[in-house]
Design an enzyme around this catalytic site. Sequence first.
Site, PDB file in Angstrom:
ATOM      1  N   HIS A 102     -81.557 -64.920  27.064  1.00 54.23           N
ATOM      2  CA  HIS A 102     -82.667 -65.797  27.438  1.00 54.23           C
ATOM      3  C   HIS A 102     -83.976 -65.007  27.525  1.00 54.23           C
ATOM      4  CE1 HIS A 102     -80.498 -69.483  28.240  1.00 54.23           C
ATOM      5  NE2 HIS A 102     -79.708 -68.925  29.140  1.00 54.23           N
ATOM      6  N   HIS A 127     -75.842 -62.339  28.997  1.00 53.90           N
ATOM      7  CA  HIS A 127     -76.221 -63.738  28.808  1.00 53.90           C
ATOM      8  C   HIS A 127     -77.690 -63.954  29.173  1.00 53.90           C
ATOM      9  CE1 HIS A 127     -75.354 -68.158  28.863  1.00 53.90           C
ATOM     10  NE2 HIS A 127     -76.368 -68.161  29.719  1.00 53.90           N
ATOM     11  N   GLU A 128     -78.079 -63.477  30.339  1.00 58.91           N
ATOM     12  CA  GLU A 128     -79.462 -63.684  30.777  1.00 58.91           C
ATOM     13  C   GLU A 128     -80.447 -62.859  29.960  1.00 58.91           C
ATOM     14  OE1 GLU A 128     -80.026 -66.165  32.506  1.00 58.91           O
ATOM     15  OE2 GLU A 128     -77.992 -66.512  33.242  1.00 58.91           O
ATOM     16  N   GLU A 165     -80.229 -71.509  24.918  1.00 60.79           N
ATOM     17  CA  GLU A 165     -78.819 -71.200  25.160  1.00 60.79           C
ATOM     18  C   GLU A 165     -78.167 -70.567  23.947  1.00 60.79           C
ATOM     19  OE1 GLU A 165     -75.712 -71.033  28.001  1.00 60.79           O
ATOM     20  OE2 GLU A 165     -77.860 -71.406  28.138  1.00 60.79           O
TER      21      GLU A 165
END
Length: 490
Positions: free
Chosen positions: A259, A255-256, A285
């Site tokens: 980003h 997830h990170e 996101e």
Amino acid sequence: MTTAYDELMAFTRETEALGQVAGRLGWDQETTMPRGAAAQRAEEMGALESVLHARRMDPRVGDWLAKAEGGDDEAKAHLRHIQRDFDRASKVPADLAAELARTTSMAQGIWAEARANDDFAAFAPTLERVLDLRRQEGAALAEGGDPYDALLQDYEAGATAADLDAMFGALRPRLVELRDKVLGAPAPAALSGTFDESAQMKLSRHIAKTFGYDMSRGRVDKAVHPFSSGSGNDVRITTRTNPTDPFNCIYSTIHEVGHAAYEQNIDQAYLLTPLGRGVSMGVHESQSRIYENQLGRSRAFTGWLHGQMVEAFGDFGINDPDAFYGTVNRVHKGYIRTESDEVQYNLHVLLRFDLERQLIAGTLDVSDLEEAWNTRFEADFGYAVDKPSNGVLQDVHWSVGLFGYFATYSLGNVYAGCLHEALRKAVPDLDAQLAAGDTAAATGWLRDNLQRHGGLYEPREVIERACGFASNEAPLLAYLEAKFGEIYGV
């Protein structure tokens, strides 16, 4: 001859650089700062915010903007962002901006301690102070309009609460219906056992590289709440470990990385300019969610991940890659938004979106927030919150003043659904590549069609350019219903 535009851009690059320094202080506070430094760090953050605020509203910026002539699309975009930031800074008193920075820096530590002690009452007075400051800021920005909409612009320019409410209203009933069907069906096996935490971190770093994260311009550390920090050539991420739940570490990392990859892949020509960072939190996101879910939790990729986990941890009791796919995507009861499955995740966000709108509007008091949270949670999820750290104290966002932020999580999921539909058409053999642990075609498509543009286009425009159609909730709902309908046979 130096033009007004040239002088403006030189000044803006220095401001952007100072903003990166402030971000690094925040990263340090979350990772390696000694606990006893909290009060001093709050003063440092407040002082730096005062400098940044003064630069953003410097009268020379207004003069340069008045004289600058927009040339190509990049110059026009730069001027649009600088004008927006200048207008915002000019509306917010400098002492209010500095007090917000000081208060939220201190509030973060108070929240963390209250969360550890499951004591909302210990945090409530601080939250009331943060909320009061943000209400003042929202009122100053709104100039008679809706303060919540004004705050929302910090995270998703052009969005309104009314538009989001309509989108979320379309999501909610079908998500609830899907959840009820899925939870009424036999569930895939859950993961069990103990997984060495150092091995989790080693695997997470390997997976980060698999998704294209450039470790020469980044690093992976541990924090209570996973996050990504920085842009350009210094983009850092954090993750967390749980000895009985390696998925927490693995998928927080992916997830990170979504980003971070966005920030790392922005055109280097935009470095330390207003175009050199992600255009909005909703678009940001979309990258983290498509990396984590549509790619990272796909049947193809989990087949590859299964082999990596066996190599890292040995036999962990699930030997069939297809069964492992079900385990990864298991829909389960739980309190924590960041650990939620895809089916229920947005229901967590919608709860927060509604409550924070009431807080900003003044129709909900902080003293009643815990009860309001617990009541809404039980109505939405069917069971009661057991303790504050699993409820109203679980997120860091309100402690640091991020009112208006939560909506972008669900908006990002909607954007990700649209991007995934377009990606599948553009890369027809995507599953074969993911099954081999090769994400290059997928991440390359996202880089070329979205990430490299940084802030060149407005949020909805960059999504529409990448997808070829206007963003809407239909692709996300179709993806979720097809995926979980297959896994659960409903």
